[in-house]
Design a protein around this motif. Structure first.
Motif, PDB file in Angstrom:
ATOM      1  N   CYS A 142       0.777  -1.195  -0.090  1.00 59.59           N
ATOM      2  CA  CYS A 142      -0.108   0.055   0.086  1.00 59.59           C
ATOM      3  C   CYS A 142       0.739   1.241   0.234  1.00 59.59           C
ATOM      4  CB  CYS A 142      -0.971   0.048   1.204  1.00 59.59           C
ATOM      5  SG  CYS A 142      -2.343  -1.148   0.968  1.00 59.59           S
ATOM      6  N   LEU A 143       1.837   1.237   0.470  1.00 60.80           N
ATOM      7  CA  LEU A 143       2.792   2.521   0.853  1.00 60.80           C
ATOM      8  C   LEU A 143       3.842   2.734  -0.612  1.00 60.80           C
ATOM      9  CD1 LEU A 143       4.361   2.247   4.319  1.00 60.80           C
ATOM     10  CD2 LEU A 143       2.538   3.628   3.735  1.00 60.80           C
ATOM     11  N   LEU A 144       3.927   1.700  -1.183  1.00 60.11           N
ATOM     12  CA  LEU A 144       4.762   1.801  -2.331  1.00 60.11           C
ATOM     13  C   LEU A 144       3.929   2.832  -3.273  1.00 60.11           C
ATOM     14  CD1 LEU A 144       6.860  -1.535  -3.104  1.00 60.11           C
ATOM     15  CD2 LEU A 144       7.597   0.848  -2.128  1.00 60.11           C
ATOM     16  N   PRO A 145       2.727   2.484  -3.754  1.00 60.13           N
ATOM     17  CA  PRO A 145       1.865   3.216  -4.795  1.00 60.13           C
ATOM     18  C   PRO A 145       1.877   4.880  -4.392  1.00 60.13           C
ATOM     19  CG  PRO A 145       0.928   1.198  -4.764  1.00 60.13           C
ATOM     20  CD  PRO A 145       1.971   1.214  -3.455  1.00 60.13           C
ATOM     21  N   ALA A 146       1.801   4.941  -2.874  1.00 61.23           N
ATOM     22  CA  ALA A 146       1.659   6.218  -2.344  1.00 61.23           C
ATOM     23  C   ALA A 146       2.962   7.268  -2.655  1.00 61.23           C
ATOM     24  CB  ALA A 146       1.297   5.974  -0.893  1.00 61.23           C
ATOM     25  N   ALA A 147       3.903   6.595  -2.565  1.00 61.63           N
ATOM     26  CA  ALA A 147       5.145   7.148  -2.614  1.00 61.63           C
ATOM     27  C   ALA A 147       5.450   7.533  -3.969  1.00 61.63           C
ATOM     28  CB  ALA A 147       6.415   6.340  -2.416  1.00 61.63           C
ATOM     29  N   ALA A 148       4.829   7.136  -5.141  1.00 61.51           N
ATOM     30  CA  ALA A 148       4.993   7.348  -6.421  1.00 61.51           C
ATOM     31  C   ALA A 148       3.990   8.436  -6.956  1.00 61.51           C
ATOM     32  CB  ALA A 148       4.761   5.910  -7.524  1.00 61.51           C
ATOM     33  N   GLN A 149       3.023   8.876  -6.087  1.00 61.67           N
ATOM     34  CA  GLN A 149       2.103   9.872  -6.329  1.00 61.67           C
ATOM     35  C   GLN A 149       2.918  11.201  -6.672  1.00 61.67           C
ATOM     36  OE1 GLN A 149      -1.081   9.571  -3.794  1.00 61.67           O
ATOM     37  NE2 GLN A 149      -1.906   7.947  -4.473  1.00 61.67           N
ATOM     38  N   LYS A 150       2.461  12.057  -7.732  1.00 59.17           N
ATOM     39  CA  LYS A 150       3.056  13.494  -7.888  1.00 59.17           C
ATOM     40  C   LYS A 150       1.847  14.574  -7.615  1.00 59.17           C
ATOM     41  CE  LYS A 150       5.332  13.932 -11.354  1.00 59.17           C
ATOM     42  NZ  LYS A 150       5.887  13.962 -12.758  1.00 59.17           N
ATOM     43  N   PHE A 151       2.177  15.582  -6.928  1.00 63.03           N
ATOM     44  CA  PHE A 151       1.279  16.507  -6.585  1.00 63.03           C
ATOM     45  C   PHE A 151       1.783  17.820  -7.151  1.00 63.03           C
ATOM     46  CE2 PHE A 151       1.439  13.510  -2.903  1.00 63.03           C
ATOM     47  CZ  PHE A 151       0.358  13.047  -2.803  1.00 63.03           C
ATOM     48  N   ALA A 152       0.987  18.484  -7.261  1.00 60.37           N
ATOM     49  CA  ALA A 152       1.298  20.183  -7.665  1.00 60.37           C
ATOM     50  C   ALA A 152       0.094  20.944  -6.972  1.00 60.37           C
ATOM     51  CB  ALA A 152       1.219  20.089  -9.193  1.00 60.37           C
ATOM     52  N   MET A 153       0.701  22.332  -7.100  1.00 62.00           N
ATOM     53  CA  MET A 153      -0.049  23.232  -6.454  1.00 62.00           C
ATOM     54  C   MET A 153      -0.401  24.508  -7.141  1.00 62.00           C
ATOM     55  SD  MET A 153       1.349  25.145  -3.138  1.00 62.00           S
ATOM     56  CE  MET A 153       2.784  25.958  -3.950  1.00 62.00           C
ATOM     57  N   VAL A 154      -1.436  25.203  -7.281  1.00 68.31           N
ATOM     58  CA  VAL A 154      -1.823  26.260  -8.116  1.00 68.31           C
ATOM     59  C   VAL A 154      -2.353  27.456  -6.949  1.00 68.31           C
ATOM     60  CG1 VAL A 154      -2.331  25.146  -9.985  1.00 68.31           C
ATOM     61  CG2 VAL A 154      -4.169  25.743  -8.523  1.00 68.31           C
ATOM     62  N   ASP A 155      -2.158  28.719  -7.400  1.00 68.71           N
ATOM     63  CA  ASP A 155      -2.971  29.708  -6.500  1.00 68.71           C
ATOM     64  C   ASP A 155      -3.581  30.343  -7.490  1.00 68.71           C
ATOM     65  OD1 ASP A 155      -3.364  32.027  -5.241  1.00 68.71           O
ATOM     66  OD2 ASP A 155      -1.282  32.380  -4.512  1.00 68.71           O
ATOM     67  N   MET A 156      -5.109  29.973  -7.448  1.00 71.25           N
ATOM     68  CA  MET A 156      -6.189  30.556  -8.152  1.00 71.25           C
ATOM     69  C   MET A 156      -6.291  32.094  -7.996  1.00 71.25           C
ATOM     70  SD  MET A 156      -7.204  27.896  -9.949  1.00 71.25           S
ATOM     71  CE  MET A 156      -8.874  28.523 -10.356  1.00 71.25           C
ATOM     72  N   GLU A 157      -6.153  32.544  -7.034  1.00 73.36           N
ATOM     73  CA  GLU A 157      -6.119  34.071  -6.928  1.00 73.36           C
ATOM     74  C   GLU A 157      -5.203  34.729  -7.598  1.00 73.36           C
ATOM     75  OE1 GLU A 157      -6.041  35.248  -2.690  1.00 73.36           O
ATOM     76  OE2 GLU A 157      -7.772  34.230  -2.306  1.00 73.36           O
ATOM     77  N   TYR A 158      -3.940  34.217  -7.647  1.00 74.19           N
ATOM     78  CA  TYR A 158      -2.896  34.673  -8.462  1.00 74.19           C
ATOM     79  C   TYR A 158      -3.130  34.533  -9.881  1.00 74.19           C
ATOM     80  CZ  TYR A 158       1.890  35.010 -10.701  1.00 74.19           C
ATOM     81  OH  TYR A 158       2.928  35.219 -11.458  1.00 74.19           O
ATOM     82  N   ILE A 159      -3.455  33.295 -10.209  1.00 74.43           N
ATOM     83  CA  ILE A 159      -4.067  32.909 -11.846  1.00 74.43           C
ATOM     84  C   ILE A 159      -5.075  34.150 -12.380  1.00 74.43           C
ATOM     85  CG2 ILE A 159      -4.940  31.411 -13.353  1.00 74.43           C
ATOM     86  CD1 ILE A 159      -3.350  29.229 -11.742  1.00 74.43           C
ATOM     87  N   MET A 160      -6.168  33.991 -11.602  1.00 75.08           N
ATOM     88  CA  MET A 160      -7.271  34.848 -11.889  1.00 75.08           C
ATOM     89  C   MET A 160      -7.009  36.453 -12.037  1.00 75.08           C
ATOM     90  SD  MET A 160      -9.491  32.784 -12.867  1.00 75.08           S
ATOM     91  CE  MET A 160     -10.731  31.720 -12.410  1.00 75.08           C
ATOM     92  N   SER A 161      -6.153  36.878 -10.906  1.00 72.65           N
ATOM     93  CA  SER A 161      -5.563  38.321 -11.011  1.00 72.65           C
ATOM     94  C   SER A 161      -4.823  38.482 -12.071  1.00 72.65           C
ATOM     95  CB  SER A 161      -5.115  38.675  -9.811  1.00 72.65           C
ATOM     96  OG  SER A 161      -3.906  38.013  -9.583  1.00 72.65           O
ATOM     97  N   ASN A 162      -4.437  37.639 -12.805  1.00 68.14           N
ATOM     98  CA  ASN A 162      -3.378  37.963 -14.118  1.00 68.14           C
ATOM     99  C   ASN A 162      -4.326  37.457 -15.388  1.00 68.14           C
ATOM    100  OD1 ASN A 162      -0.609  38.809 -13.396  1.00 68.14           O
ATOM    101  ND2 ASN A 162      -0.990  36.911 -11.843  1.00 68.14           N
ATOM    102  N   ILE A 163      -5.310  37.366 -15.286  1.00 70.48           N
ATOM    103  CA  ILE A 163      -6.243  37.059 -16.426  1.00 70.48           C
ATOM    104  C   ILE A 163      -7.094  38.674 -16.585  1.00 70.48           C
ATOM    105  CG2 ILE A 163      -8.112  35.674 -17.698  1.00 70.48           C
ATOM    106  CD1 ILE A 163      -6.976  33.533 -16.048  1.00 70.48           C
ATOM    107  N   PRO A 164      -7.084  39.324 -17.821  1.00 69.00           N
ATOM    108  CA  PRO A 164      -7.655  40.483 -17.939  1.00 69.00           C
ATOM    109  C   PRO A 164      -9.035  40.219 -17.942  1.00 69.00           C
ATOM    110  CG  PRO A 164      -5.533  40.648 -19.271  1.00 69.00           C
ATOM    111  CD  PRO A 164      -5.727  39.254 -18.354  1.00 69.00           C
ATOM    112  N   ALA A 165      -9.351  39.630 -18.515  1.00 62.30           N
ATOM    113  CA  ALA A 165     -10.988  38.885 -18.828  1.00 62.30           C
ATOM    114  C   ALA A 165     -11.791  38.797 -17.541  1.00 62.30           C
ATOM    115  CB  ALA A 165     -11.258  37.911 -19.834  1.00 62.30           C
ATOM    116  N   TYR A 166     -11.125  38.253 -16.627  1.00 63.84           N
ATOM    117  CA  TYR A 166     -11.592  38.190 -15.291  1.00 63.84           C
ATOM    118  C   TYR A 166     -11.670  39.240 -14.440  1.00 63.84           C
ATOM    119  CZ  TYR A 166     -12.177  36.106 -10.721  1.00 63.84           C
ATOM    120  OH  TYR A 166     -12.802  35.639  -9.313  1.00 63.84           O
TER     121      TYR A 166
END
Length: 172
Positions: free
Chosen positions: A14-38
């Motif tokens: 059970c632990l081996l597959p968990a170690a292989a998982q990949k994660f990422a992070m985003v900052d939606m406030e940052y993304i949206m504040s950099n989209i002029p249409a938003y």
């Protein structure tokens, strides 16, 4: 003994597959504040909201004025005139309440306008995040801007916010 070996093997399995998982992070406030249409959509919503709020407040003020006039003149009015004035006040308050509900209610005009203006932008961002996640093999992408995520520390190396903006055509 066999149970302990089996349990140990199961835990390791059970632990081996968990170690292989990949994660990422985003900052939606940052993304949206950099989209002029938003930003334009939010400004349009704010202006519309202020306009509608002024309409509702005008009706509220009319109802208050009717009430003040009624209080000042009540001693000089007949019972029929009192009932007529009271009904006018109730009608004006009801009109203001209905207008408030129409504009700002759960399924009101502001909600519908927000859906029409903001949802396409959010869908575009979601699809960009999903594309990057699938391309890089991320099993989970967290939004560090939300307070409920409970992220205490996240390495900047897993933040893909600028990559999402680039995929959407907004270089930062």
């Amino acid at each position: 003994m066999k149970k302990i070996i089996a349990l140990t093997a199961l835990c390791i399995g059970c632990l081996l597959p968990a170690a292989a998982q990949k994660f990422a992070m985003v900052d939606m406030e940052y993304i949206m504040s950099n989209i002029p249409a938003y930003e334009r959509a939010n400004e349009q919503l704010n202006q519309t909201s202020k306009k509608w709020q002024a309409e509702v407040e005008a009706l509220d003020n009319q109802a208050k004025t009717l009430y003040k006039n009624y209080q000042n003149e009540a001693v000089f009015l007949s019972e029929a005139q009192k009932k007529e004035r009271e009904q006018a006040i109730v009608d004006k308050e009801k009109e203001a309440s209905e207008l408030r509900k129409k504009y700002f209610g759960p399924q009101g005009e502001l909600y519908k306008k927000r859906i029409a203006l903001i949802e396409p932008i959010q869908d575009e961002v979601y699809n960009a995040i999903k594309g990057i996640a699938q391309q890089r093999g991320y099993q989970l992408v967290l939004d560090r801007a939300t307070e409920t995520a409970g992220i205490i520390f996240a390495s900047p190396s897993i933040d893909i916010s600028n990559e999402v903006l680039a995929k959407l055509g907004y270089e930062k």
